[in-house]
Design a protein around this motif. Sequence first.
Motif, PDB file in Angstrom:
ATOM      1  N   ILE A  13       0.861  -1.183   0.000  1.00 50.07           N
ATOM      2  CA  ILE A  13       0.000   0.000   0.000  1.00 50.07           C
ATOM      3  C   ILE A  13       0.897   1.234   0.000  1.00 50.07           C
ATOM      4  CG2 ILE A  13      -1.946   1.169   1.110  1.00 50.07           C
ATOM      5  CD1 ILE A  13      -2.651  -1.688   0.355  1.00 50.07           C
ATOM      6  N   LEU A  57     -11.572  -2.356 -14.755  1.00 52.88           N
ATOM      7  CA  LEU A  57     -12.104  -1.465 -13.732  1.00 52.88           C
ATOM      8  C   LEU A  57     -11.437  -0.101 -13.848  1.00 52.88           C
ATOM      9  CD1 LEU A  57     -12.021  -4.175 -10.963  1.00 52.88           C
ATOM     10  CD2 LEU A  57     -14.063  -3.228 -12.049  1.00 52.88           C
ATOM     11  N   MET A  75     -12.584   5.303 -20.459  1.00 52.44           N
ATOM     12  CA  MET A  75     -13.493   4.181 -20.706  1.00 52.44           C
ATOM     13  C   MET A  75     -13.767   4.030 -22.201  1.00 52.44           C
ATOM     14  SD  MET A  75     -16.076   4.394 -17.397  1.00 52.44           S
ATOM     15  CE  MET A  75     -17.013   2.927 -17.837  1.00 52.44           C
ATOM     16  N   PRO A 101     -14.824  -1.740 -20.313  1.00 53.65           N
ATOM     17  CA  PRO A 101     -14.548  -0.842 -19.187  1.00 53.65           C
ATOM     18  C   PRO A 101     -15.734  -0.811 -18.229  1.00 53.65           C
ATOM     19  CG  PRO A 101     -15.170   0.427 -21.123  1.00 53.65           C
ATOM     20  CD  PRO A 101     -15.146  -1.013 -21.564  1.00 53.65           C
ATOM     21  N   LEU A 102     -15.447  -0.795 -16.942  1.00 50.19           N
ATOM     22  CA  LEU A 102     -16.498  -0.682 -15.925  1.00 50.19           C
ATOM     23  C   LEU A 102     -16.170   0.490 -15.008  1.00 50.19           C
ATOM     24  CD1 LEU A 102     -17.028  -4.438 -14.971  1.00 50.19           C
ATOM     25  CD2 LEU A 102     -18.501  -3.017 -16.419  1.00 50.19           C
ATOM     26  N   ASP A 103     -17.172   1.299 -14.741  1.00 52.96           N
ATOM     27  CA  ASP A 103     -17.010   2.459 -13.870  1.00 52.96           C
ATOM     28  C   ASP A 103     -16.981   1.991 -12.411  1.00 52.96           C
ATOM     29  OD1 ASP A 103     -17.252   4.717 -12.335  1.00 52.96           O
ATOM     30  OD2 ASP A 103     -18.964   5.540 -13.436  1.00 52.96           O
ATOM     31  N   ALA A 104     -15.802   2.009 -11.820  1.00 53.99           N
ATOM     32  CA  ALA A 104     -15.640   1.494 -10.457  1.00 53.99           C
ATOM     33  C   ALA A 104     -15.611   2.599  -9.414  1.00 53.99           C
ATOM     34  CB  ALA A 104     -14.376   0.637 -10.362  1.00 53.99           C
ATOM     35  N   GLY A 105     -16.009   3.827  -9.799  1.00 51.95           N
ATOM     36  CA  GLY A 105     -16.150   4.863  -8.790  1.00 51.95           C
ATOM     37  C   GLY A 105     -14.979   5.820  -8.694  1.00 51.95           C
ATOM     38  N   ALA A 106     -14.769   6.346  -7.489  1.00 54.80           N
ATOM     39  CA  ALA A 106     -13.771   7.390  -7.243  1.00 54.80           C
ATOM     40  C   ALA A 106     -12.365   6.805  -7.098  1.00 54.80           C
ATOM     41  CB  ALA A 106     -14.156   8.164  -5.981  1.00 54.80           C
ATOM     42  N   THR A 129     -10.510   6.583  -4.697  1.00 58.61           N
ATOM     43  CA  THR A 129     -10.370   5.735  -3.509  1.00 58.61           C
ATOM     44  C   THR A 129     -10.264   4.260  -3.877  1.00 58.61           C
ATOM     45  OG1 THR A 129     -12.288   7.055  -2.832  1.00 58.61           O
ATOM     46  CG2 THR A 129     -11.278   5.622  -1.161  1.00 58.61           C
ATOM     47  N   GLN A 130     -11.028   3.874  -4.899  1.00 63.04           N
ATOM     48  CA  GLN A 130     -11.106   2.458  -5.264  1.00 63.04           C
ATOM     49  C   GLN A 130      -9.818   1.945  -5.894  1.00 63.04           C
ATOM     50  OE1 GLN A 130     -13.511   0.871  -4.047  1.00 63.04           O
ATOM     51  NE2 GLN A 130     -14.839   2.587  -3.545  1.00 63.04           N
ATOM     52  N   PRO A 151      -8.035  -0.920  -3.466  1.00 66.89           N
ATOM     53  CA  PRO A 151      -8.307  -2.354  -3.662  1.00 66.89           C
ATOM     54  C   PRO A 151      -8.088  -2.839  -5.091  1.00 66.89           C
ATOM     55  CG  PRO A 151     -10.352  -1.119  -3.275  1.00 66.89           C
ATOM     56  CD  PRO A 151      -9.225  -0.186  -2.987  1.00 66.89           C
ATOM     57  N   ILE A 152      -8.287  -1.991  -6.080  1.00 65.55           N
ATOM     58  CA  ILE A 152      -8.094  -2.444  -7.476  1.00 65.55           C
ATOM     59  C   ILE A 152      -6.620  -2.748  -7.724  1.00 65.55           C
ATOM     60  CG2 ILE A 152      -8.172  -1.720  -9.903  1.00 65.55           C
ATOM     61  CD1 ILE A 152     -10.759  -0.145  -9.196  1.00 65.55           C
ATOM     62  N   ALA A 187      -4.283  -3.348  -5.472  1.00 64.71           N
ATOM     63  CA  ALA A 187      -3.816  -4.440  -4.607  1.00 64.71           C
ATOM     64  C   ALA A 187      -4.259  -5.800  -5.131  1.00 64.71           C
ATOM     65  CB  ALA A 187      -4.326  -4.233  -3.177  1.00 64.71           C
ATOM     66  N   PHE A 188      -5.434  -5.828  -5.741  1.00 64.92           N
ATOM     67  CA  PHE A 188      -5.978  -7.106  -6.223  1.00 64.92           C
ATOM     68  C   PHE A 188      -5.098  -7.725  -7.311  1.00 64.92           C
ATOM     69  CE2 PHE A 188      -9.342  -9.740  -8.341  1.00 64.92           C
ATOM     70  CZ  PHE A 188      -9.659 -10.535  -7.251  1.00 64.92           C
TER      71      PHE A 188
END
Lengths: 219, 219
Positions: free
Chosen positions: A112, A155, A168, A179-184, A186-187, A190-191, A193-194
């Motif tokens: 992180i 994402l 996108m 493409p997928l709208d995964a928000g702000a 902040t995300q 986790p994106i 890190a995944f």
Amino acid sequence: MKIGILGGTGPAGSGLAVRLAAHGHDVMIGSRSQERAAETVDALHEKWSGRELSLTAGDNAAAGRAELVVVATPWDGASTTARSIADQLDGKVVLCMANALARVGHEFQALIPPRGSVAASVQAAVPDALVVAALHHVPAKELGDLGHPVESDVLVCSDHAEAKRTCMELIAQMADMRPLDAGALTQATPIEAFTAVLLQLNVRYKTRVAPKLTGIKNS
Amino acid sequence: MKIGILGGTGPAGSGLAVRLAAHGHDVMIGSRSQERAAETVDALHEKWSGRELSLTAGDNAAAGRAELVVVATPWDGASTTARSIADQLDGKVVLCMANALARVGHEFQALIPPRGSVAASVQAAVPDALVVAALHHVPAKELGDLGHPVESDVLVCSDHAEAKRTCMELIAQMADMRPLDAGALTQATPIEAFTAVLLQLNVRYKTRVAPKLTGIKNS
């Protein structure tokens, strides 16, 4: 579109470069070393000699003069590289595909970074740029293999709605990528890190995985 | 198998309980309040009255006496609940499906708990238990809807190989769910955090997503 790729000589950056060029974009591969960028461009032209690819080479500053700039440097160089050409990035869409990882034995471990993600670190380094995080989960080798489409959901997150839409649309041009709208932004934590989990699965199952999400209908 | 579910009255816990019972397991729904557990069990029996479901109710200590114990409490109660029945969990497989989240406005934000994940916090609280992290990404409502299979890949990670295998076998029994070995418990950090992205997509696309990974052949 004119697209510049900072740190474009690595597998992810050069894979994206050739894929975007195949879809008609003018792509400049940037690098700390313009010579290395030129070698990468020559190798890509040779590999795909049957195709018309608008690929050029430059240093990162030259790549930063494009309309849209991609950050594909190693994660620990992303903020520094972006800051070094901050004037050129102001007001531009900056697509950050880097993620922070350590390899410990046989294990990929997500790190992180400051501000929670590489993308948020870059956004903090160039506050007037419109940073979008995307393309972390697409396997680099598949991205660079023009003979096959890349079947993957991508994402995309950002604090800038218009810049997110631009990225996108760019991603939707590339066959079989959704493409997928995964928000702000902040995300991006986790994106990014995944990605470590996906690499871990690649090692375990001797493959290259890409994520798809069931339950979202194509519009 | 006798399976106890700590915090089994919530959507995820009760969804898993009914799904496991439908596959022939003896499931006890545990709760801080045995009364609430009994209410949940009654409601599930009524909802699925056409089926033979071995579902019973107890407090968390009673549920902890099962052969395999699932942690489905809210994330901030997971370690405390596990520690409170540590003696019963020693040497047992403890499947942790909790993840830490905050809702800020319209955004789901992943929280990083002490030790990096809820599962690692639980493992630290009950060091002699065999903690496995899994089932974070399966939508709770789909899990509890016996009329439909749940089409999802399930990422499973643990520091205990045999316990991981046990959980993967359990998951493989549930129709259309495919367990994937995602490595050591370190990976619970990105796996748990990624749940926030999936919830964000659910809000954005008014759906319930589940992840699938392309590139892994079924063995």
